[in-house]
Design an enzyme around this catalytic site. Structure first.
Site, PDB file in Angstrom:
ATOM      1  N   GLU A  96       0.907  -0.996   0.129  1.00 42.28           N
ATOM      2  CA  GLU A  96       0.166  -0.057  -0.080  1.00 42.28           C
ATOM      3  C   GLU A  96       0.826   1.187   0.012  1.00 42.28           C
ATOM      4  O   GLU A  96       1.913   1.169   0.720  1.00 42.28           O
ATOM      5  CB  GLU A  96      -0.829  -0.193   1.375  1.00 42.28           C
ATOM      6  CG  GLU A  96      -1.967   1.018   1.422  1.00 42.28           C
ATOM      7  CD  GLU A  96      -2.890   0.967   2.436  1.00 42.28           C
ATOM      8  OE1 GLU A  96      -3.227  -0.328   2.916  1.00 42.28           O
ATOM      9  OE2 GLU A  96      -3.129   1.899   3.202  1.00 42.28           O
ATOM     10  N   ASP A  98       0.254   5.306   0.686  1.00 39.16           N
ATOM     11  CA  ASP A  98      -0.992   6.026   0.993  1.00 39.16           C
ATOM     12  C   ASP A  98      -0.750   7.697   1.344  1.00 39.16           C
ATOM     13  O   ASP A  98       0.714   8.124   1.608  1.00 39.16           O
ATOM     14  CB  ASP A  98      -1.122   6.103   2.662  1.00 39.16           C
ATOM     15  CG  ASP A  98      -1.837   4.698   3.014  1.00 39.16           C
ATOM     16  OD1 ASP A  98      -2.472   4.059   1.960  1.00 39.16           O
ATOM     17  OD2 ASP A  98      -1.560   4.099   3.893  1.00 39.16           O
ATOM     18  N   GLU A 100      -3.068  10.634   2.941  1.00 41.56           N
ATOM     19  CA  GLU A 100      -4.147  10.865   3.718  1.00 41.56           C
ATOM     20  C   GLU A 100      -4.216  12.241   4.224  1.00 41.56           C
ATOM     21  O   GLU A 100      -3.343  12.856   4.804  1.00 41.56           O
ATOM     22  CB  GLU A 100      -4.277   9.900   4.902  1.00 41.56           C
ATOM     23  CG  GLU A 100      -4.899   8.728   4.762  1.00 41.56           C
ATOM     24  CD  GLU A 100      -4.977   7.834   5.900  1.00 41.56           C
ATOM     25  OE1 GLU A 100      -5.365   8.478   7.094  1.00 41.56           O
ATOM     26  OE2 GLU A 100      -4.882   6.473   5.855  1.00 41.56           O
TER      27      GLU A 100
END
Ligand code: NAG
Length: 280
Positions: A96, A98, A100
């Site tokens: 993953e 990311d 955010e």
């Protein structure tokens, strides 16, 4: 038959560098009408109210690529809201990458949180403030992912590099194709000052906007990568590294805008910092 095959080949080639529409590239996956595609596919909005958030995911799976998206984040009092934009593979040993965005009270800066998971293990957070207001206009958030490195960039300025450190035993995402996901949700149990500041629902619905998705990437389908040929592997991004001007920009961001770095958190890792931090 031959012309059908020809059509597929032409489509296949076009898809690799896609600057298509949200209809073509994404599926809305949740939110019961709160995620919407507008203007003939040129524009997408996610919204959040007290009952639910919303989200979408890419139709394609990618294994390496240079992926750009423009986002305009929830304006005003967005404390408690989180807009996540990430790449992820399925399964329990997933990879993953990311981005955010943690909302904040009006006038207080957003936190841009980044992480990299390999084989289901993350704990590699770096957080930043931005040098502009990410709610006032669209800005481009990019992930360069090739076999040597992952580079997170904002408006072309690199903010984080995660290098392939397999030679010193750190797994690197390179075998599991990932989809692109994005969602807007309520996280006021932890997001703003550890949950002290609650989402103010009088400002709902909260809305984040997306446009100009561009993926110059290796598509994955039926167990095969569209970058199997040496020609596609010779594309610039496939072996791109940070030149000295990019390295200087990266240093500028890390010096002035980084607010958390797992690589310097000696309290968190009393047995010693993660291996990839020691070489950087
Ligand atoms: C909100 O703003 C405060 C004040 O500048 C800052 O310390 C904090 O990191 C911000 N929180 C989030 C979640 O962005």
């Amino acid at each position: 038959m031959a012309s059908m095959l020809h059509l597929f080949l032409v489509l296949g080639t076009l898809m690799v560098a896609s600057a298509g529409s949200f209809y073509q590239d994404f599926d809305i996956t949740w939110g019961d009408g709160r995620a919407k595609i507008h203007n003939n596919g040129q524009f997408l909005t996610l919204s959040l109210d007290k009952a639910s958030g919303s989200g979408f995911q890419s139709k394609n799976e990618y294994l390496f690529g240079k992926i750009d998206m423009q986002l305009k984040l929830v304006p005003g009092n967005s404390a408690g809201t989180v807009t996540a934009y990430y790449l992820k593979s399925p399964g329990s040993t997933w990879d993953e990458i990311d981005f955010e965005f943690l909302g904040n009270l009006s006038g207080d800066p957003y936190t841009l949180h980044t992480n990299v998971f390999t084989n289901g293990k993350g704990n590699r957070e770096q957080q930043f403030h931005l040098w502009f207001d990410p709610t006032a206009a669209f800005h481009t958030y990019s992930i360069l992912w090739n076999p040597q490195r992952i580079v997170f960039s904002v408006d072309g300025t690199p903010i984080r590099e995660f290098k392939n450190s397999e030679s010193i035993g750190v797994p690197f995402p390179k075998n599991q194709p990932m989809r692109i996901y994005s969602s807007l949700w309520n996280a006021d149990d932890w997001a703003t000052r550890g949950g002290l500041v609650k989402t103010d629902w009088t400002h709902a619905p909260f809305t984040a906007s997306y446009r100009n998705f561009k993926a110059d990437a290796c598509l994955w389908s039926n167990g095969k990568s569209s970058c199997a040929s040496s020609k596609s592997r010779s594309r610039a991004w496939f072996s791109q590294e940070l030149d000295s001007s990019s390295q200087n920009k990266l240093k500028w961001v890390q010096k002035n805008y980084m607010i958390y770095n797992y690589c310097t958190d000696t309290k968190r890792f009393p047995q010693g910092l993660p291996v990839e931090c020691r070489t950087a």
